[in-house]
Design an enzyme around this catalytic site. Sequence first.
Site, PDB file in Angstrom:
ATOM      1  CD  GLU A 245      -1.344  -0.054   3.665  1.00  0.00           C
ATOM      2  OE1 GLU A 245      -1.731  -1.197   3.947  1.00  0.00           O
ATOM      3  OE2 GLU A 245      -1.742   0.963   4.253  1.00  0.00           O
ATOM      4  CG  HIS A 295      -4.329  -0.302   1.014  1.00  0.00           C
ATOM      5  ND1 HIS A 295      -4.486   1.057   0.882  1.00  0.00           N
ATOM      6  CD2 HIS A 295      -4.500  -0.570   2.328  1.00  0.00           C
ATOM      7  CE1 HIS A 295      -4.721   1.587   2.070  1.00  0.00           C
ATOM      8  NE2 HIS A 295      -4.732   0.628   2.966  1.00  0.00           N
TER       9      HIS A 295
END
Length: 367
Positions: A245, A295
């Site tokens: 992420e 994510h």
Amino acid sequence: MQITDVRTIRIEVPLERSLGVSRGRALDARGAAFVVVETDAGITGVGEGVGPEPYIVERIVEEKYAPRLIGKNPLDIERHWAAMLTDDLYKDRKGQGVSAASGVDIALWDIAGKHHGVPVYRLLGGPVGGDLKPYASDLFWQAPEPMADRAASYVDRGFAGVKTHLGRGVDADKERVAAIRDAVGPETALMVDMNCGYDRPDARRAGRMLAEYDVYWYEEPLSPYDIEGLAALREELAVPIAAGENEYTKWGFQDLFEADAVDYAMPDVMRCGGITEATKICALAETYGTVVTPHCFTTGVGLAASMHVMAASPACEWLEFDVTDFPVYEALFETPPTLDDGRIAPPEDPGLGVSLDPDVIDEYRVD
Ligand SMILES: [Mg+2]
């Protein structure tokens, strides 16, 4: 068709429940920067760039990218991606320039879908499988019992997986993992996110503990700068490693893949370079045999963008679904997503299938 305007809408949502993560850190408010692209055909595209600082995304979109896009054909998406991220003499290779470009890119895909009258995943060649399998993303730091109760409530709602946010000491983490595992039973996938909270020795200790509880993945145990450390943990531990992420572009993910650092790659569509780049990261992941689980902890615009990418890639598993009652989430969908037998269907409305309903947005808007 020509782009006539590129602007941003920024919001800040105060949270009723503080979201505690590793090292004593907590979120008390969540912001977002939406990108709105207007055309002379009357089609408007919406995107989102996750900065993490929305005011920086706003400045970059409006001052750097908008002048490069106005007057251009919004369907030339690859060309615009290059104009934002690779054509400059000095490259903005990672960080908020890529986040801002992600928001623009997502808005351009929204326009393309609306122009062709199909959901974005169709333009990407999907669907590749059935409906998406979500996991409930929440279980921020509290005492073990309320975390366990909340986890059980998500299993009752039909989620096949739950994710918790730990990283405040191995013993304290263990109490919570034990309570949650006990509450959700052995069949539920239990993901643990450390939000980069540990150094290498503690990450190793925590990872050995997590394996005792059959944890599905061990997310961001280390700083995203320590790719070698991630690879060493992956080699040593029984629990699979998830990260990404905080990574940008296909080149960034290539570094993770080349280092054998992750079992689950987690590009954030709103940070990694948008739908264009996330799709390429998925293709790259396929060549390394790596599962992609994007994510996604942001607004409904980001959720929709993530769902379209996932619906069109055979590399993807597990949709991150925010169950914290964020008010700018399901409410932004033309047809709100619903959990049906543990699955969520990708949006079928043309484009992303979302809109910035002023009745929802204006309450949180920052001028
Ligand atoms: Mg995470």
